[in-house]
Design a protein around this motif. Structure first.
Motif, PDB file in Angstrom:
ATOM      1  N   ASP A  94      44.121  73.285  17.242  1.00 46.70           N
ATOM      2  CA  ASP A  94      45.169  72.540  16.520  1.00 46.70           C
ATOM      3  C   ASP A  94      46.538  73.148  16.776  1.00 46.70           C
ATOM      4  OD1 ASP A  94      43.313  70.816  15.430  1.00 46.70           O
ATOM      5  OD2 ASP A  94      43.311  71.742  13.428  1.00 46.70           O
ATOM      6  N   GLU A  95      46.589  74.470  16.793  1.00 43.64           N
ATOM      7  CA  GLU A  95      47.857  75.170  16.986  1.00 43.64           C
ATOM      8  C   GLU A  95      48.258  75.299  18.459  1.00 43.64           C
ATOM      9  OE1 GLU A  95      49.891  76.313  14.450  1.00 43.64           O
ATOM     10  OE2 GLU A  95      48.490  75.211  13.171  1.00 43.64           O
ATOM     11  N   HIS A  96      47.258  75.354  19.351  1.00 43.93           N
ATOM     12  CA  HIS A  96      47.509  75.611  20.779  1.00 43.93           C
ATOM     13  C   HIS A  96      46.592  74.740  21.644  1.00 43.93           C
ATOM     14  CE1 HIS A  96      49.857  79.124  19.563  1.00 43.93           C
ATOM     15  NE2 HIS A  96      48.900  79.338  18.688  1.00 43.93           N
ATOM     16  N   PRO A  97      46.780  73.426  21.633  1.00 42.55           N
ATOM     17  CA  PRO A  97      45.866  72.538  22.368  1.00 42.55           C
ATOM     18  C   PRO A  97      45.868  72.766  23.879  1.00 42.55           C
ATOM     19  CG  PRO A  97      47.789  71.333  21.583  1.00 42.55           C
ATOM     20  CD  PRO A  97      47.856  72.699  20.961  1.00 42.55           C
ATOM     21  N   GLU A  98      46.864  73.422  24.405  1.00 47.72           N
ATOM     22  CA  GLU A  98      46.924  73.689  25.843  1.00 47.72           C
ATOM     23  C   GLU A  98      45.796  74.618  26.315  1.00 47.72           C
ATOM     24  OE1 GLU A  98      49.717  76.767  23.959  1.00 47.72           O
ATOM     25  OE2 GLU A  98      49.063  74.730  23.544  1.00 47.72           O
ATOM     26  N   HIS A  99      45.124  75.269  25.397  1.00 47.19           N
ATOM     27  CA  HIS A  99      44.035  76.188  25.758  1.00 47.19           C
ATOM     28  C   HIS A  99      42.653  75.542  25.626  1.00 47.19           C
ATOM     29  CE1 HIS A  99      46.902  79.381  26.205  1.00 47.19           C
ATOM     30  NE2 HIS A  99      47.314  79.247  24.961  1.00 47.19           N
ATOM     31  N   PHE A 100      42.623  74.238  25.596  1.00 45.38           N
ATOM     32  CA  PHE A 100      41.403  73.476  25.340  1.00 45.38           C
ATOM     33  C   PHE A 100      40.214  73.909  26.190  1.00 45.38           C
ATOM     34  CE2 PHE A 100      38.765  69.624  25.976  1.00 45.38           C
ATOM     35  CZ  PHE A 100      38.375  69.438  24.660  1.00 45.38           C
ATOM     36  N   ARG A 101      40.414  74.166  27.456  1.00 45.92           N
ATOM     37  CA  ARG A 101      39.298  74.447  28.362  1.00 45.92           C
ATOM     38  C   ARG A 101      38.784  75.890  28.291  1.00 45.92           C
ATOM     39  NH1 ARG A 101      37.823  70.026  30.692  1.00 45.92           N
ATOM     40  NH2 ARG A 101      39.335  68.480  31.334  1.00 45.92           N
ATOM     41  N   LYS A 102      39.439  76.731  27.514  1.00 46.37           N
ATOM     42  CA  LYS A 102      38.988  78.127  27.449  1.00 46.37           C
ATOM     43  C   LYS A 102      38.608  78.585  26.045  1.00 46.37           C
ATOM     44  CE  LYS A 102      43.462  80.556  27.139  1.00 46.37           C
ATOM     45  NZ  LYS A 102      44.330  81.524  27.826  1.00 46.37           N
ATOM     46  N   VAL A 103      38.492  77.659  25.096  1.00 44.81           N
ATOM     47  CA  VAL A 103      38.168  78.031  23.714  1.00 44.81           C
ATOM     48  C   VAL A 103      36.815  77.442  23.325  1.00 44.81           C
ATOM     49  CG1 VAL A 103      38.916  77.968  21.305  1.00 44.81           C
ATOM     50  CG2 VAL A 103      40.628  78.060  23.139  1.00 44.81           C
ATOM     51  N   PHE A 104      35.913  78.326  22.924  1.00 44.98           N
ATOM     52  CA  PHE A 104      34.554  77.950  22.516  1.00 44.98           C
ATOM     53  C   PHE A 104      34.157  78.801  21.319  1.00 44.98           C
ATOM     54  CE2 PHE A 104      34.965  77.805  27.105  1.00 44.98           C
ATOM     55  CZ  PHE A 104      34.456  76.556  27.444  1.00 44.98           C
ATOM     56  N   THR A 105      33.141  78.371  20.587  1.00 48.25           N
ATOM     57  CA  THR A 105      32.515  79.315  19.673  1.00 48.25           C
ATOM     58  C   THR A 105      31.616  80.207  20.527  1.00 48.25           C
ATOM     59  OG1 THR A 105      30.544  78.003  19.137  1.00 48.25           O
ATOM     60  CG2 THR A 105      32.523  77.620  17.773  1.00 48.25           C
ATOM     61  N   VAL A 106      31.338  81.395  20.022  1.00 49.65           N
ATOM     62  CA  VAL A 106      30.450  82.314  20.748  1.00 49.65           C
ATOM     63  C   VAL A 106      29.104  81.638  20.985  1.00 49.65           C
ATOM     64  CG1 VAL A 106      29.296  84.561  20.714  1.00 49.65           C
ATOM     65  CG2 VAL A 106      31.591  84.338  19.752  1.00 49.65           C
ATOM     66  N   GLY A 107      28.570  81.031  19.932  1.00 54.78           N
ATOM     67  CA  GLY A 107      27.267  80.372  20.042  1.00 54.78           C
ATOM     68  C   GLY A 107      27.275  79.191  20.983  1.00 54.78           C
ATOM     69  N   GLN A 108      28.367  78.464  21.000  1.00 61.82           N
ATOM     70  CA  GLN A 108      28.501  77.304  21.891  1.00 61.82           C
ATOM     71  C   GLN A 108      28.420  77.747  23.351  1.00 61.82           C
ATOM     72  OE1 GLN A 108      32.434  75.627  21.579  1.00 61.82           O
ATOM     73  NE2 GLN A 108      31.765  73.588  22.215  1.00 61.82           N
ATOM     74  N   LEU A 109      29.143  78.802  23.713  1.00 61.20           N
ATOM     75  CA  LEU A 109      29.114  79.259  25.101  1.00 61.20           C
ATOM     76  C   LEU A 109      27.781  79.934  25.429  1.00 61.20           C
ATOM     77  CD1 LEU A 109      30.665  79.263  27.745  1.00 61.20           C
ATOM     78  CD2 LEU A 109      31.583  81.511  27.108  1.00 61.20           C
ATOM     79  N   ALA A 110      27.198  80.631  24.474  1.00 60.31           N
ATOM     80  CA  ALA A 110      25.883  81.240  24.713  1.00 60.31           C
ATOM     81  C   ALA A 110      24.839  80.159  24.989  1.00 60.31           C
ATOM     82  CB  ALA A 110      25.462  82.101  23.526  1.00 60.31           C
ATOM     83  N   ALA A 111      24.896  79.059  24.237  1.00 57.92           N
ATOM     84  CA  ALA A 111      23.962  77.944  24.460  1.00 57.92           C
ATOM     85  C   ALA A 111      24.193  77.325  25.835  1.00 57.92           C
ATOM     86  CB  ALA A 111      24.111  76.895  23.363  1.00 57.92           C
ATOM     87  N   PHE A 112      25.455  77.146  26.215  1.00 55.76           N
ATOM     88  CA  PHE A 112      25.777  76.586  27.533  1.00 55.76           C
ATOM     89  C   PHE A 112      25.255  77.507  28.635  1.00 55.76           C
ATOM     90  CE2 PHE A 112      28.369  75.842  31.268  1.00 55.76           C
ATOM     91  CZ  PHE A 112      28.336  74.468  31.378  1.00 55.76           C
ATOM     92  N   ALA A 113      25.448  78.811  28.472  1.00 53.51           N
ATOM     93  CA  ALA A 113      24.973  79.769  29.479  1.00 53.51           C
ATOM     94  C   ALA A 113      23.456  79.710  29.614  1.00 53.51           C
ATOM     95  CB  ALA A 113      25.423  81.184  29.106  1.00 53.51           C
ATOM     96  N   THR A 114      22.768  79.563  28.509  1.00 56.58           N
ATOM     97  CA  THR A 114      21.307  79.473  28.535  1.00 56.58           C
ATOM     98  C   THR A 114      20.858  78.205  29.258  1.00 56.58           C
ATOM     99  OG1 THR A 114      21.142  80.738  26.493  1.00 56.58           O
ATOM    100  CG2 THR A 114      19.242  79.383  27.082  1.00 56.58           C
ATOM    101  N   GLU A 115      21.583  77.116  29.072  1.00 55.58           N
ATOM    102  CA  GLU A 115      21.252  75.836  29.713  1.00 55.58           C
ATOM    103  C   GLU A 115      21.598  75.814  31.199  1.00 55.58           C
ATOM    104  OE1 GLU A 115      23.510  73.054  27.415  1.00 55.58           O
ATOM    105  OE2 GLU A 115      22.349  73.440  25.593  1.00 55.58           O
ATOM    106  N   HIS A 116      22.430  76.756  31.650  1.00 59.91           N
ATOM    107  CA  HIS A 116      22.888  76.798  33.051  1.00 59.91           C
ATOM    108  C   HIS A 116      22.684  78.193  33.642  1.00 59.91           C
ATOM    109  CE1 HIS A 116      24.894  73.318  31.287  1.00 59.91           C
ATOM    110  NE2 HIS A 116      24.801  72.804  32.497  1.00 59.91           N
ATOM    111  N   PRO A 117      21.430  78.562  33.888  1.00 54.80           N
ATOM    112  CA  PRO A 117      21.137  79.917  34.360  1.00 54.80           C
ATOM    113  C   PRO A 117      21.654  80.219  35.767  1.00 54.80           C
ATOM    114  CG  PRO A 117      19.161  78.569  34.399  1.00 54.80           C
ATOM    115  CD  PRO A 117      20.222  77.750  33.720  1.00 54.80           C
ATOM    116  N   ASP A 118      22.121  79.209  36.480  1.00 53.24           N
ATOM    117  CA  ASP A 118      22.620  79.404  37.839  1.00 53.24           C
ATOM    118  C   ASP A 118      24.098  79.777  37.885  1.00 53.24           C
ATOM    119  OD1 ASP A 118      23.014  76.817  36.761  1.00 53.24           O
ATOM    120  OD2 ASP A 118      23.513  76.041  38.751  1.00 53.24           O
ATOM    121  N   LEU A 119      24.760  79.837  36.726  1.00 55.10           N
ATOM    122  CA  LEU A 119      26.197  80.110  36.676  1.00 55.10           C
ATOM    123  C   LEU A 119      26.482  81.431  35.984  1.00 55.10           C
ATOM    124  CD1 LEU A 119      27.383  76.572  35.534  1.00 55.10           C
ATOM    125  CD2 LEU A 119      27.550  77.525  37.841  1.00 55.10           C
ATOM    126  N   ASP A 120      27.517  82.131  36.456  1.00 50.34           N
ATOM    127  CA  ASP A 120      27.975  83.321  35.755  1.00 50.34           C
ATOM    128  C   ASP A 120      29.462  83.532  36.009  1.00 50.34           C
ATOM    129  OD1 ASP A 120      28.163  84.523  38.291  1.00 50.34           O
ATOM    130  OD2 ASP A 120      26.278  85.584  38.078  1.00 50.34           O
TER     131      ASP A 120
END
Length: 175
Positions: A94-120
Motif C-alpha cells: 500500500d505504501e510502496h507499490p513499486e516493490h510489488f514483484r519482490k514482496v512476499f510473506t515468508v510462508g508464501q515464498l516457502a510454498a512457492f519454492a516447494t512447488e518449484h524445486p528446479d529454481l533457486d
C-alpha cells in the motif's frame, strides 16, 4: 562474483518475528552469498529483541540486535522483502507499490519454492515475482508478543521450518 542477495524481513515492531527471522537466516546461510536485515512496519527504534524470542536463539545471538522502523530507503536496498504475515505485506505494498514483484510473506515464498524445486537464487525470485498469488492464512507467522513462552516457541518453530526451506534455495542450493 555476483552481488549477494539482500533479504529484508518485516514484522510489526521489529522486536520478535523479524529479528528472529534475520538472525536464524544468518545462521542457516553459512557462507552463502546472502545478506539479511529486518525492520518493522510500526517499528520501535533501537529496542532490543523481545526476551521470550531471544532466549530461543543460541546464547548471545541477539545481544547486538536493535530494532528499526521500515522506510523507503530500506525497501529500495532490498532485493527481496519477506513479511511475517499478510497484513505486513499489504502495508508494504500500500505504501510502496513499486516493490510489488519482490514482496512476499515468508510462508508464501516457502510454498512457492516447494512447488518449484528446479529454481533457486535469483531465478526463484524472478519466477515468484511473475506468478502472483494471494498469501493464505497458513502462510502467516503468528505474533508471539505478550502471549507467553508457548506462543514464542510456536513462532520460532514456524520460522525455523519456513527458513529451512527458503535459505538453502535463496543461497543457490536446491533441496
Amino acid at each position: 562474483m555476483s552481488e549477494p542477495l539482500k533479504v529484508l524481513f518485516v514484522c510489526t515492531a521489529n522486536i520478535c518475528r523479524s529479528p528472529f527471522l534475520e538472525l536464524t537466516a544468518r545462521q542457516l546461510a553459512g557462507d552463502a552469498p546472502l545478506e539479511f536485515s529486518s525492520a518493522g512496519t510500526q517499528g520501535w527504534v533501537d529496542e532490543p529483541m523481545n526476551p521470550e524470542m531471544a532466549v530461543l536463539l543460541p546464547a548471545g545471538a541477539a545481544d547486538a540486535f536493535r530494532s528499526r522502523r521500515l522506510d523507503a530507503a530500506i525497501l529500495r536496498d532490498a532485493d527481496l522483502v519477506l513479511t511475517a504475515e499478510a497484513s505486513h505485506r499489504s502495508y508494504v505494498l500500500d505504501e510502496h507499490p513499486e516493490h510489488f514483484r519482490k514482496v512476499f510473506t515468508v510462508g508464501q515464498l516457502a510454498a512457492f519454492a516447494t512447488e518449484h524445486p528446479d529454481l533457486d537464487g535469483r531465478d526463484l525470485l524472478a519466477a515468484a515475482g511473475k506468478r502472483r498469488s494471494a498469501p493464505r492464512p497458513e502462510h502467516d507467522i503468528a505474533d508471539p508478543y505478550r502471549r507467553g513462552t508457548a506462543a514464542a516457541e510456536a513462532a520460532a518453530g514456524t520460522i525455523s521450518s519456513m527458513l529451512g526451506v527458503l535459505v538453502p534455495r535463496l543461497g543457490g542450493s536446491r533441496a
